[in-house]
Design an enzyme around this catalytic site. Structure first.
Site, PDB file in Angstrom:
ATOM      1  N   GLU A 160      -2.630  11.850   2.877  1.00  0.00           N
ATOM      2  CA  GLU A 160      -3.411  11.310   3.993  1.00  0.00           C
ATOM      3  C   GLU A 160      -3.247  12.173   5.234  1.00  0.00           C
ATOM      4  O   GLU A 160      -2.161  12.658   5.542  1.00  0.00           O
ATOM      5  CB  GLU A 160      -2.984   9.877   4.306  1.00  0.00           C
ATOM      6  CG  GLU A 160      -3.896   9.206   5.320  1.00  0.00           C
ATOM      7  CD  GLU A 160      -3.598   7.724   5.494  1.00  0.00           C
ATOM      8  OE1 GLU A 160      -4.539   6.995   5.864  1.00  0.00           O
ATOM      9  OE2 GLU A 160      -2.437   7.313   5.275  1.00  0.00           O
ATOM     10  N   GLU A 197       0.859  -1.184   0.000  1.00  0.00           N
ATOM     11  CA  GLU A 197       0.000   0.000   0.000  1.00  0.00           C
ATOM     12  C   GLU A 197       0.890   1.226   0.000  1.00  0.00           C
ATOM     13  O   GLU A 197       1.887   1.281   0.733  1.00  0.00           O
ATOM     14  CB  GLU A 197      -0.890  -0.003   1.249  1.00  0.00           C
ATOM     15  CG  GLU A 197      -1.706   1.270   1.448  1.00  0.00           C
ATOM     16  CD  GLU A 197      -2.537   1.227   2.731  1.00  0.00           C
ATOM     17  OE1 GLU A 197      -2.986   0.131   3.107  1.00  0.00           O
ATOM     18  OE2 GLU A 197      -2.735   2.281   3.352  1.00  0.00           O
TER      19      GLU A 197
END
Length: 345
Positions: free
Chosen positions: A169, A164
């Site tokens: 974020e 990932e």
């Protein structure tokens, strides 16, 4: 507020924030496939050994054609309902003009305690094994209880074995972007400190449920996330993944490279200078740990990380209380100029 955000994000590196990795939980599983041999890296001004060709350009009225809608329950346990394509359009949670796309959190419905608020999570219809991903945003969601993200994750391997890559974020009122790599056991990149600009949070990328901090970086620039990014008029994020490693850049629109600003030629990451974050192949072969990635754009609400950061961010009452009031989400939307994927030849 910056010190609060940084301390909260630093805490996340020890296990709190990277709970984002649980987003993998309900993704489809497919068979392994072989990956190409390692190639020499092309960033950090090390010389260009390939040409980038535009494979996908998602923009304006055709932006949403690139994506499927995720409608399962939120793997991060957020107070959110991810709606399907039909509902997203009818409820006004997605819309477009000739040159921009919008993804919104519902800001009209007053909810009961514990009820999830409608939002959108998009995943690319195609998957990729090494590419250059570019996202140009005019603004991004911000505010207490929000958890916006732009990331890629394997569709053929159980998490975290296929990897990932978190490109954008953060949660609540955080003021800087966090970029993180999550992998299976054994990935520990030996990235020289001269190869990145951000603050390194860790070098062990191996992740698992309950121990999923991954190996992250914090951008030092407050134009990289949330209200600071929006005040700056947005920005451009690029992630390059090939056999030499993974690199992420962020620029304001005024700072972006000319070969991205004109959108007319082949971009050249080797000319872009030192990336914000980087994970080199030494200690973590990318085609061993990263396989068959889908790119995802979403906004979830509360959930594991945003709940744990909520009070430290200076947000009032509780995260679930915030979700009940629609006015808290007037600024919770993405305004996207384009998303493009380039492959190498």
């Amino acid at each position: 507020m910056l010190s609060l955000a940084l301390s909260a994000l630093a805490l996340s590196a020890s296990g709190a924030t990277a709970l984002s990795s649980k987003r993998h939980a309900s993704l489809a599983q497919r068979m392994k496939s072989e990956r190409p041999a390692l190639r020499s890296p092309v960033w950090h001004g090390m010389g260009r050994d390939s040409t980038f060709q535009l494979e996908d350009n998602c923009q304006g009225s055709t932006f949403f054609d690139c994506f499927d809608y995720f409608t399962d329950s939120d793997p991060t346990h957020g107070d959110v309902v991810f709606v399907n394509e039909s509902d997203a359009w009818s409820l006004g949670l997605v819309s477009s003009t000739s040159d921009q796309a919008f993804l919104r959190v519902d800001n009209t419905s007053t909810l009961a305690s514990g009820q999830g608020r409608n939002s959108v999570r998009l995943g690319t219809k195609k998957t990729y094994d090494g590419a250059l991903f570019v996202l140009d945003v005019e603004r991004m969601p911000t505010g207490c209880a929000t958890w916006p993200a732009f990331w890629t994750v394997s569709q053929s391997q159980p998490w975290p074995l296929g990897g990932e890559i978190d490109i954008i974020e953060g949660v609540n009122l955080n003021t800087v972007n966090q970029m993180t790599l999550h992998t299976g056991p054994g990935c520990e990149p030996n990235t020289p400190s001269t190869d990145y600009l951000a603050q390194q949070l860790g070098t062990t990328c191996a992740s698992s449920d309950g121990a999923n901090a991954g190996c992250g970086f914090l951008d030092k620039n407050t134009t990289s996330y949330g209200a600071g990014l929006n005040t700056a008029g947005g920005g451009v994020f690029a992630m390059h993944w090939d056999g030499g490693g993974v690199s992420i850049w962020h620029w304001t629109h005024d700072e972006q490279p000319c070969d991205l600003a004109d959108q007319s030629g082949s971009p050249d990451p080797s000319s872009w200078g030192t990336p914000t974050a980087a994970w080199v192949a030494d200690g973590c072969s990318p085609y061993t740990y990263l396989k068959d990635h889908q790119a995802i754009i979403e906004t979830t609400l509360c959930g594991d990380w945003a709940n744990s950061n909520y009070a430290a961010a200076g947000c009032p009452a509780t995260c679930s209380d915030a979700v009940m009031d629609p006015s808290n989400f007037n600024d919770a939307y993405w305004q996207i100029n384009y998303f493009s994927v380039f492959t190498e030849s």
